[in-house]
Design an enzyme around this catalytic site. Structure first.
Site, PDB file in Angstrom:
ATOM      1  N   ARG A  53       0.862  -1.178   0.000  1.00 25.24           N
ATOM      2  CA  ARG A  53       0.000   0.000   0.000  1.00 25.24           C
ATOM      3  C   ARG A  53       0.896   1.225   0.000  1.00 25.24           C
ATOM      4  NH1 ARG A  53       2.389   1.438   3.789  1.00 25.24           N
ATOM      5  NH2 ARG A  53       0.912   3.063   4.237  1.00 25.24           N
ATOM      6  N   GLY A  54       0.297   2.358  -0.326  1.00 25.66           N
ATOM      7  CA  GLY A  54       1.073   3.561  -0.578  1.00 25.66           C
ATOM      8  C   GLY A  54       1.210   3.740  -2.078  1.00 25.66           C
ATOM      9  N   ALA A  55       0.902   4.947  -2.553  1.00 22.42           N
ATOM     10  CA  ALA A  55       0.833   5.174  -4.007  1.00 22.42           C
ATOM     11  C   ALA A  55       2.115   4.786  -4.744  1.00 22.42           C
ATOM     12  CB  ALA A  55       0.471   6.635  -4.282  1.00 22.42           C
ATOM     13  N   ARG A  90      -7.355  -0.638  -7.387  1.00 21.33           N
ATOM     14  CA  ARG A  90      -7.613   0.489  -6.484  1.00 21.33           C
ATOM     15  C   ARG A  90      -7.743   1.759  -7.329  1.00 21.33           C
ATOM     16  NH1 ARG A  90      -4.316   0.888  -1.093  1.00 21.33           N
ATOM     17  NH2 ARG A  90      -6.226   2.030  -0.598  1.00 21.33           N
ATOM     18  N   GLN A 202      -2.772   2.612  10.267  1.00 26.42           N
ATOM     19  CA  GLN A 202      -1.523   2.609   9.518  1.00 26.42           C
ATOM     20  C   GLN A 202      -0.423   3.427  10.189  1.00 26.42           C
ATOM     21  OE1 GLN A 202      -4.283   3.299   6.254  1.00 26.42           O
ATOM     22  NE2 GLN A 202      -2.765   2.402   4.897  1.00 26.42           N
ATOM     23  N   ASP A 242      -1.661  10.498  -2.195  1.00 26.73           N
ATOM     24  CA  ASP A 242      -1.959   9.436  -3.157  1.00 26.73           C
ATOM     25  C   ASP A 242      -2.272   9.985  -4.538  1.00 26.73           C
ATOM     26  OD1 ASP A 242      -2.423   6.520  -1.753  1.00 26.73           O
ATOM     27  OD2 ASP A 242      -2.675   8.183  -0.352  1.00 26.73           O
ATOM     28  N   ASN A 252      -5.290  12.420   0.116  1.00 25.60           N
ATOM     29  CA  ASN A 252      -4.483  11.577   0.997  1.00 25.60           C
ATOM     30  C   ASN A 252      -5.411  10.836   1.958  1.00 25.60           C
ATOM     31  OD1 ASN A 252      -1.761  10.755   1.795  1.00 25.60           O
ATOM     32  ND2 ASN A 252      -2.167  11.833   3.703  1.00 25.60           N
ATOM     33  N   LYS A 253      -4.823  10.034   2.801  1.00 26.09           N
ATOM     34  CA  LYS A 253      -5.590   9.209   3.724  1.00 26.09           C
ATOM     35  C   LYS A 253      -6.631  10.028   4.482  1.00 26.09           C
ATOM     36  CE  LYS A 253      -5.228   5.597   4.150  1.00 26.09           C
ATOM     37  NZ  LYS A 253      -5.964   4.474   3.539  1.00 26.09           N
TER      38      LYS A 253
END
Length: 361
Positions: A53-55, A90, A202, A242, A252-253
């Site tokens: 995970r993470g762009a 995603r 996270q 992201d 972002n998150k």
């Protein structure tokens, strides 16, 4: 970065065994586990289920997925299918489509007999580029931290971060964490406030990383940040992204927007660590144009962790019959952002054009 005194990237290729390996982030921070990815389905599940995970890491993983598929079937049909399967995993992180398009555009011009070799070379190139981009972001972020440290006459620089924008979310270094690592390695004292970042917690990944590096930090619930800013305990906020629009709006998150609002109200500088592949030059208004991924409501209803018997379990925290709404990201408008820290320099989106840093975009 190092884990148990051994250097790891979050994804890597072992040529001798022709194996792509990842750190399975579904097991962290409770258990460190390395798994192999081989089939297209392996790569699809790894991205969809957030083993990676993470762009930036999602993009690199997709490139390796294309490369491994080309080893099995190098036809145009297989290339198109791999693009479709991985692109559907995603919707929000732009690096996924960026990497897939880069692979497809390049490989479509390569003879099928050479595609397997050239695809793996490209995946490795994308990975190495990511490491260098994040190292440079760290250098520009280090300059910001250094200036604050000088103003504080050597007292620790208190930094708040949200989610995990560390080396686990990239191939190495991380985005938001790269300046922290480089400051620490230069002997600049830093203290990191780590948001838990519900619903997947996270922030625990960030805490695990910082522990491994020896950086002073404390883990806080998501709603603590505003209080810390009000009481002068945050010198700067730095988060990842992201997807960032040409105007400088940042996706972002979930929860990032609330941190930016609190920072603005308390005159705390708010920075975004932004690698250029995460910029979507085709989008201007983030709130209107960026699709927001909605994940399973069970991520809200259940919390995963180690119990008293040191066994990993999930515990339901909501009443029976109550369902959770789970948007994974939010949009922080450029007006709330002090600076976008890129590999080419720092841009204040309120006074500068982001594109000026990337004339050849």
């Amino acid at each position: 970065m190092k884990v148990n005194n051994k250097h790891y990237r979050s994804i890597w290729y072992e040529k001798d065994s022709n194996t792509v390996k990842i750190i399975d982030q579904r097991e962290l921070p409770y258990s460190f586990k390395v798994i192999d990815l081989d089939s297209l389905e392996d790569f699809r599940i790894a991205i969809k289920d957030m083993a990676v995970r993470g762009a930036p890491l999602i993009g690199a993983t997709a490139a390796f997925g294309i490369a491994k598929q080309m080893q099995k079937d190098c036809t145009d049909k297989a290339l198109d299918n791999a693009w479709e399967v991985l692109n559907a995993t995603r919707p929000t992180a732009i690096n996924l489509r960026w990497a897939l398009n880069r692979c497809k555009d390049y490989l479509s011009q390569v003879a099928t007999t050479d595609r397997a070799k050239k695809a793996m070379e490209l995946a490795l190139e994308i990975s190495d580029e990511d490491v260098e981009i994040n190292r440079k972001i760290g250098e520009f972020g280090l300059d910001i931290i250094s200036k604050i440290s000088n103003q504080k006459k050597g007292d620790p620089v208190n930094i708040l971060t949200h989610c995990n924008a560390g080396w686990l979310a990239t191939v190495d270094w991380g985005t938001a964490t790269s300046p922290m690592y480089q400051a620490y390695d230069k002997g600049i004292p830093v203290k990191i406030w780590v948001d838990e970042t519900r619903p997947r917690n996270q922030g625990a990944l960030t805490s695990w990383e910082l522990n491994s590096h020896g950086i002073d930090h404390e883990y806080i619930v998501d709603n603590t940040g505003g209080f810390l800013m009000q009481t002068g305990q945050v010198d700067m906020v730095i988060v990842g992204t992201d997807r960032t629009t040409a105007k400088g709006d940042v996706c972002n998150k979930i929860g990032t927007y609330l941190k930016a609002l609190a920072a603005k109200d308390n005159e705390v500088p708010f920075y975004v660590a932004l690698p250029s592949p995460t910029i979507d030059w085709t989008v201007y208004d983030g709130l209107k144009e960026i699709p927001i991924e909605e994940r399973n409501e069970e991520e809200v209803s259940y919390v995963k962790g180690n119990d008293k018997n040191n066994e990993i379990n999930s515990v339901k925290v909501t009443p029976e019959g109550t369902f959770g709404f789970n948007p994974a990201f939010d949009i922080t408008p450029s007006s709330l952002i002090t600076g976008l820290i890129t590999e080419n320099g720092v841009c204040n989106p309120n006074t500068q054009k982001l594109e000026d840093l990337f004339p050849s975009k």
